[in-house]
Design a protein around this motif. Structure first.
Motif, short mmCIF file in Angstrom:
data_model
loop_
_atom_site.label_atom_id
_atom_site.label_comp_id
_atom_site.label_asym_id
_atom_site.label_seq_id
_atom_site.Cartn_x
_atom_site.Cartn_y
_atom_site.Cartn_z
N ALA A 196 -1.97 9.74 9.57
CA ALA A 196 -1.05 9.62 8.72
C ALA A 196 0.10 10.72 8.75
O ALA A 196 1.25 10.64 8.70
CB ALA A 196 -1.46 9.25 7.29
N PRO A 197 -0.50 11.95 8.67
CA PRO A 197 0.67 13.13 8.85
C PRO A 197 1.61 13.09 9.82
O PRO A 197 2.73 13.54 9.92
CB PRO A 197 -0.48 14.36 8.50
CG PRO A 197 -1.38 13.96 7.78
CD PRO A 197 -1.67 12.52 8.28
N PRO B 299 -4.13 5.57 4.69
CA PRO B 299 -5.08 6.12 5.74
C PRO B 299 -6.50 5.55 5.93
O PRO B 299 -7.03 5.48 4.87
CB PRO B 299 -5.24 7.52 5.08
CG PRO B 299 -4.93 7.42 3.56
CD PRO B 299 -4.28 6.19 3.36
N THR C 292 -4.20 4.66 10.76
CA THR C 292 -3.48 4.33 9.94
C THR C 292 -2.90 3.17 9.95
O THR C 292 -2.45 2.75 10.68
CB THR C 292 -2.49 5.55 9.77
OG1 THR C 292 -2.93 6.77 10.03
CG2 THR C 292 -1.55 5.57 8.78
N LEU D 148 1.45 11.50 2.06
CA LEU D 148 1.64 10.31 2.80
C LEU D 148 2.51 9.25 2.32
O LEU D 148 2.71 8.13 2.69
CB LEU D 148 0.39 9.68 2.76
CG LEU D 148 -1.01 10.46 3.34
CD1 LEU D 148 -2.23 9.57 3.41
CD2 LEU D 148 -0.67 11.45 4.50
N HIS E 118 -3.17 4.73 -2.66
CA HIS E 118 -2.68 4.50 -1.36
C HIS E 118 -2.33 2.95 -1.49
O HIS E 118 -3.10 2.29 -2.11
CB HIS E 118 -3.70 4.71 -0.33
CG HIS E 118 -4.28 6.16 -0.41
ND1 HIS E 118 -3.40 7.29 0.04
CD2 HIS E 118 -5.17 6.86 -1.15
CE1 HIS E 118 -3.85 8.52 -0.50
NE2 HIS E 118 -5.02 8.31 -0.96
#
Ligand code: FES
Ligand code: CO
Length: 338
Positions: free
Chosen positions: A153-154, A255, A261, A231, A15
């Protein structure tokens, strides 16, 4: 609450947490990932380290202390920690030798890629998602954001994949209320050497009042959307003539919690006329139009439960994304049946 510790799909992924060029040697960056406070810092040799931002002694944030000679000093009792995370000195007990200093900070996998710093809190299961356009020397690269969003995030990825909102949310820039129809497009799974594995929507046509940041009149654009990680999504703008290149916009999400986010956007463009600042401003305008939308969708976590929301045929990429998340067994930032 779905604990990220029970979600390998997100725990073992990389990430983004910061801009690589923004962190100089001897500097530290407090940040957050999957509910955990982190301190990311660069040593005098240029290597980056990602630690839990918590002193093992009494839980103080190490990022509030001093970084000196490649040692991070806790601001509470002055314990200092070396590059390997081991405690090197306890000022209240100065006679203690290395072997007697048992405390150590929790360290995480970290690397620099695509101009960003990436952290994995678990055991990395993949490489950082591919972004082939960044290797194209003919394209210009601009890093935008980060943008803080009070949503999962989604939800943000799904909004990025959605064209039917252009005429409403981005009217006058990406869409027009007189031209709202979405032409059929194709969605399929892909696995190739360029982008790796994921799902993509091809042949996505839209009429736009400003098909690029320099345009003075409207025109058609053709997009391909790729989801290459739960993501991470990359949008490419297909060239309209032989002598133009494929441009790309990468959306990489950090995230912070399930419903907060940080969004990082990388542009790989052919526009060499405008300043970085002008290109960032254009992106800021678009993103700040999307932000209140995703922050006000209910629920904030993306529902993967059948029948939770009503979809239309133009939503087939969004539906494919939801199926992809189910296949990837993502639990963090989504609502699943169990
Ligand atoms: Fe860090 Fe005591 S809490 S030294
Ligand atoms: Co939008």
């Amino acid at each position: 609450m779905n604990s990220p510790l029970r979600d390998p799909a997100i725990l073992n992924d990389w990430h983004p947490v910061g801009i690589a060029a923004g962190l100089a040697a001897g500097q530290q960056l407090p940040t957050q990932l999957l509910d955990l406070s982190l301190v990311v810092w660069r040593d005098s040799n240029g290597a980056v380290h990602a630690w839990e931002d918590r002193c093992p002694h009494r839980g103080m944030k190490l990022s509030m202390g001093q970084l000196e000679d490649d040692r991070l000093h806790c601001p509470y009792h002055g314990w200092s920690f070396g590059i390997d995370g081991h405690c090197r000195h306890i000022p209240a007990l100065p006679a203690l030798q290395d072997a007697q200093l048992k405390a150590r900070v929790t360290r995480f996998a970290v690397q620099e890629c695509h101009g960003l710093i990436w952290v994995c809190l678990g055991t990395p299961a993949n490489a950082v998602p591919a972004f082939p356009e960044l290797a194209d020397a003919r394209l210009r690269k601009v890093w935008c954001g980060p943008y803080e969003v009070l949503s999962s995030a989604p939800r943000i990825i799904e909004n990025f994949l959605d064209m039917a909102h252009f005429a409403y949310v981005h009217e006058g820039i990406l869409g027009d209320r007189a031209m709202t129809a979405i032409r059929d497009y194709e969605v399929n799974a892909f696995d190739d050497a360029e982008y790796g594995r994921g799902i993509r929507a091809t042949g996505c046509y839209a009429w736009q009042p400003r098909p690029n940041s320099l345009a003075t009149e409207g025109g058609d654009v053709e997009y391909t959307y790729r989801v290459v990680r739960p993501l991470t999504a990359i949008l490419t703008k297909e060239p309209q003539s032989q002598d133009s290149f494929r441009e790309a916009i990468g959306l990489h999400l950090q995230p912070l919690t399930e419903t907060t986010t940080r969004a990082w956007i990388i542009l790989a463009m052919t526009n060499f006329e405008q300043s970085d600042e002008a290109l960032r401003q254009f992106q800021d305008t678009i993103f700040l139009q999307d932000k209140p939308i995703v922050e006000n969708q209910q629920p904030l976590r993306l529902p993967l439960v059948a029948g939770a929301e009503v979809s239309a045929s133009c939503d087939r990429m969004s539906l494919a994304y939801r199926r992809y998340l189910k296949d990837e067994k993502l639990r963090y930032g989504v609502i699943t049946a169990e």
